[in-house]
Enzyme design. Structure first.
Site, PDB file in Angstrom:
ATOM      1  N   PHE A   1      85.706  10.886  58.217  1.00 46.19           N
ATOM      2  CA  PHE A   1      84.448   9.849  57.611  1.00 46.19           C
ATOM      3  C   PHE A   1      83.125  10.703  57.492  1.00 46.19           C
ATOM      4  O   PHE A   1      82.665  10.834  56.537  1.00 46.19           O
ATOM      5  CB  PHE A   1      84.296   8.705  58.561  1.00 46.19           C
ATOM      6  CG  PHE A   1      83.136   7.841  58.249  1.00 46.19           C
ATOM      7  CD1 PHE A   1      83.161   7.011  57.505  1.00 46.19           C
ATOM      8  CD2 PHE A   1      81.941   8.083  58.981  1.00 46.19           C
ATOM      9  CE1 PHE A   1      82.319   6.350  57.008  1.00 46.19           C
ATOM     10  CE2 PHE A   1      80.656   7.228  58.714  1.00 46.19           C
ATOM     11  CZ  PHE A   1      80.752   6.274  57.767  1.00 46.19           C
ATOM     12  N   ASN A   2      82.701  11.470  58.487  1.00 45.16           N
ATOM     13  CA  ASN A   2      81.372  12.295  58.501  1.00 45.16           C
ATOM     14  C   ASN A   2      81.295  13.093  57.140  1.00 45.16           C
ATOM     15  O   ASN A   2      80.378  13.285  56.541  1.00 45.16           O
ATOM     16  CB  ASN A   2      81.117  12.802  59.762  1.00 45.16           C
ATOM     17  CG  ASN A   2      80.522  12.020  60.817  1.00 45.16           C
ATOM     18  OD1 ASN A   2      80.239  10.650  60.657  1.00 45.16           O
ATOM     19  ND2 ASN A   2      80.894  12.172  62.057  1.00 45.16           N
TER      20      ASN A   2
ATOM     21  N   ASP B   1      78.264   7.142  68.920  1.00 47.39           N
ATOM     22  CA  ASP B   1      77.005   7.829  68.677  1.00 47.39           C
ATOM     23  C   ASP B   1      76.215   7.453  69.966  1.00 47.39           C
ATOM     24  O   ASP B   1      75.684   8.200  70.696  1.00 47.39           O
ATOM     25  CB  ASP B   1      76.386   7.548  67.528  1.00 47.39           C
ATOM     26  CG  ASP B   1      76.978   8.221  66.392  1.00 47.39           C
ATOM     27  OD1 ASP B   1      77.715   7.227  65.687  1.00 47.39           O
ATOM     28  OD2 ASP B   1      76.899   9.082  65.612  1.00 47.39           O
TER      29      ASP B   1
ATOM     30  N   ASP C   1      74.223   8.777  63.797  1.00 44.22           N
ATOM     31  CA  ASP C   1      74.228   7.602  62.961  1.00 44.22           C
ATOM     32  C   ASP C   1      74.511   6.546  63.618  1.00 44.22           C
ATOM     33  O   ASP C   1      75.752   5.756  63.557  1.00 44.22           O
ATOM     34  CB  ASP C   1      74.977   7.722  61.696  1.00 44.22           C
ATOM     35  CG  ASP C   1      76.519   8.113  61.791  1.00 44.22           C
ATOM     36  OD1 ASP C   1      76.926   8.450  63.120  1.00 44.22           O
ATOM     37  OD2 ASP C   1      77.264   7.900  60.943  1.00 44.22           O
TER      38      ASP C   1
ATOM     39  N   ASN D   1      77.388   5.494  59.574  1.00 49.13           N
ATOM     40  CA  ASN D   1      78.001   4.302  59.961  1.00 49.13           C
ATOM     41  C   ASN D   1      77.399   2.918  59.584  1.00 49.13           C
ATOM     42  O   ASN D   1      78.330   1.896  59.288  1.00 49.13           O
ATOM     43  CB  ASN D   1      78.486   4.268  61.582  1.00 49.13           C
ATOM     44  CG  ASN D   1      79.124   5.244  61.977  1.00 49.13           C
ATOM     45  OD1 ASN D   1      80.208   5.578  61.534  1.00 49.13           O
ATOM     46  ND2 ASN D   1      78.732   5.783  63.207  1.00 49.13           N
TER      47      ASN D   1
ATOM     48  N   THR E   1      76.452  14.077  64.795  1.00 48.07           N
ATOM     49  CA  THR E   1      77.469  13.251  65.063  1.00 48.07           C
ATOM     50  C   THR E   1      77.416  12.370  63.929  1.00 48.07           C
ATOM     51  O   THR E   1      78.004  11.151  64.193  1.00 48.07           O
ATOM     52  CB  THR E   1      77.319  12.423  66.581  1.00 48.07           C
ATOM     53  OG1 THR E   1      76.172  11.700  66.431  1.00 48.07           O
ATOM     54  CG2 THR E   1      77.290  13.531  67.533  1.00 48.07           C
TER      55      THR E   1
ATOM     56  N   HIS F   1      85.042  10.290  69.902  1.00 49.56           N
ATOM     57  CA  HIS F   1      84.496  11.280  68.936  1.00 49.56           C
ATOM     58  C   HIS F   1      83.482  12.033  69.222  1.00 49.56           C
ATOM     59  O   HIS F   1      83.306  13.037  69.338  1.00 49.56           O
ATOM     60  CB  HIS F   1      84.559  10.683  67.571  1.00 49.56           C
ATOM     61  CG  HIS F   1      85.606  10.152  67.013  1.00 49.56           C
ATOM     62  ND1 HIS F   1      86.811  10.632  66.424  1.00 49.56           N
ATOM     63  CD2 HIS F   1      86.013   8.781  66.647  1.00 49.56           C
ATOM     64  CE1 HIS F   1      88.013   9.914  66.128  1.00 49.56           C
ATOM     65  NE2 HIS F   1      87.345   8.629  66.241  1.00 49.56           N
ATOM     66  N   ASP F   2      82.495  11.345  69.012  1.00 49.34           N
ATOM     67  CA  ASP F   2      80.982  11.692  69.028  1.00 49.34           C
ATOM     68  C   ASP F   2      80.887  12.574  70.320  1.00 49.34           C
ATOM     69  O   ASP F   2      79.811  13.681  70.448  1.00 49.34           O
ATOM     70  CB  ASP F   2      79.906  11.205  68.609  1.00 49.34           C
ATOM     71  CG  ASP F   2      79.891  10.503  67.065  1.00 49.34           C
ATOM     72  OD1 ASP F   2      80.670  11.241  66.384  1.00 49.34           O
ATOM     73  OD2 ASP F   2      79.385   9.448  66.764  1.00 49.34           O
TER      74      ASP F   2
HETATM   75  C1  BDR Z   1      83.201   9.981  62.986  1.00 48.88           C
HETATM   76  O1  BDR Z   1      83.106   8.596  62.102  1.00 48.88           O
HETATM   77  C2  BDR Z   1      82.084   7.822  62.704  1.00 48.88           C
HETATM   78  O2  BDR Z   1      82.505   6.424  62.258  1.00 48.88           O
HETATM   79  C3  BDR Z   1      81.994   7.918  64.102  1.00 48.88           C
HETATM   80  O3  BDR Z   1      80.762   7.387  64.780  1.00 48.88           O
HETATM   81  C4  BDR Z   1      82.289   9.502  64.083  1.00 48.88           C
HETATM   82  O4  BDR Z   1      81.122  10.029  64.311  1.00 48.88           O
HETATM   83  C5  BDR Z   1      84.617   9.665  63.315  1.00 48.88           C
HETATM   84  O5  BDR Z   1      85.486   9.952  62.087  1.00 48.88           O
HETATM   85 CA    CA Z   2      78.831   9.193  64.563  1.00 49.50          CA
END
Ligand code: BDR
Ligand code: CA
Length: 328
Positions: free
Chosen positions: A165-166, A16, A11, A40, A124, A244-245
């Site tokens: 978040f994801n 990403d 996303d 996102n 991701t 993160h990703d």
């Molecule tokens: C995840 O949330 C998104 O904002 C980032 O791209 C990542 O995949 C981190 O919590």
């Molecule tokens: Ca992401």
């Protein structure tokens, strides 16, 4: 070298696109398809950003548009972290190629079913497309080797006190995926918060002094400005850039950099208070089968070195070189 057939479901999203950069320079990966999630930002923006960033990188891989909304809840985007355009207001070129005429579900189904060997899915973003795929075509499971997913957390969240978040964005899709029986590797906040660039690393990248590194520093600075401020941490307690990703890609190419444990993981879908929480049985006390390999540690220095090396290789792609990556 025997390459790993992968599909990237993302996303974009600042981290990403950095994960895409990382993936495209790695000779181990044979990237067969990219599918986009609403997460996102809206689907229109993430699908555009994927093609626009690939255009910048001189790469053309089919980009198929995913679902517009999570399965059963309204979409909540992360505009404060990723900006109005989803890429921290940094502008990449107009895409040089069209969006696929296949939907993400159709493209995922056909790519997985016709693959000569099982596919690794790198995810991701929220898991909407993969959840919907498993509902529509459960037979794909037999040709998916594993899912390397960035999301969730054993301890603590970033969207709510307990949810990442994801998973928060589409908890029902995550629930379908986590109960699917497909081997899952979870790069949750436990490990991704340890996979960061500190100020010195960021400066080293900036000092490379190219247009790419200028853009990357701009992206990462935007993203880090929104770094968590909580009641327990009055100042911006952390100016580190969390990759993160990139962990979900990194694990597929260099699993030895990471450590984790097999655990039972369940997704909270019904509670208003703890929606999207990944209940990770890290105490190993519940009588349920372990369904997820949960990463908790990364060799940060080697991971950062790999990322900086990827940036240098990406420069060659941008200039039109094709590295050692064979095209299909
Ligand atoms: C995840 O949330 C998104 O904002 C980032 O791209 C990542 O995949 C981190 O919590
Ligand atoms: Ca992401």
């Amino acid at each position: 070298m025997k390459r790993i057939p992968v599909i990237i479901d993302c996303d974009p999203g600042i981290d990403d696109v950095m994960a895409l950069l990382f993936a495209f320079v790695r000779p181990e990966l044979d990237i067969r398809l990219i599918t986009t999630e609403a997460g996102n930002q809206t689907q229109d923006k993430t699908a555009y950003n994927a093609r626009s960033f690939l255009t910048y990188m001189n790469q053309e891989v089919e980009v198929a548009r995913g679902l517009e909304q999570p399965l059963f809840v309204d979409l909540e985007v992360a505009e404060e972290v990723h900006g109005e355009n989803g890429l921290g207001d940094v502008i990449f070129p107009e895409p040089s190629f069209e969006e696929s005429n296949r939907t993400a579900i159709h493209a995922l189904y056909q790519t997985i079913m016709t693959s000569d060997e099982p596919i690794v899915l790198i995810a991701t973003g929220p898991l909407t497309n993969i959840g919907a795929l498993l509902l529509a075509h459960p037979e794909v499971k037999d040709n998916i080797r594993s899912i390397s997913f960035m999301g969730g957390a054993a301890v603590g969240g970033n969207m709510t006190p307990t949810a990442e978040f994801n998973v928060y964005v589409d908890p029902h899709a995550a629930d379908i995926v986590f109960r699917s029986g497909i081997p899952i590797v979870m790069s949750g906040l436990d490990v991704t918060h340890k996979a960061f660039l500190d100020e010195d690393d960021l400066k080293r990248i900036g000092d490379i002094g190219t247009e790419l590194t200028e853009r990357l520093v701009e992206l990462m600075t935007f993203y880090t400005k929104a770094a968590t401020q909580t009641a327990f941490h009055e100042e911006n307690y952390d100016t580190n850039v969390r990759l993160h990703d990139l962990c979900a890609v990194g694990y597929v190419v260099e699993p030895k950099l990471f450590q984790g444990d097999d655990c039972y993981v369940a997704i909270e879908t019904t509670s208003e208070l703890t929606r999207g929480t990944t209940m990770v049985d890290y105490t190993q006390s519940l009588p349920y089968a372990k369904n997820v390999h949960v990463l908790h540690t990364v060799d940060r220095e080697r991971f950062v070195a790999m990322f900086i090396d990827a940036i240098q290789k990406a420069e060659q792609l941008i200039k039109g070189g094709n590295l050692h990556v064979e095209k299909n």
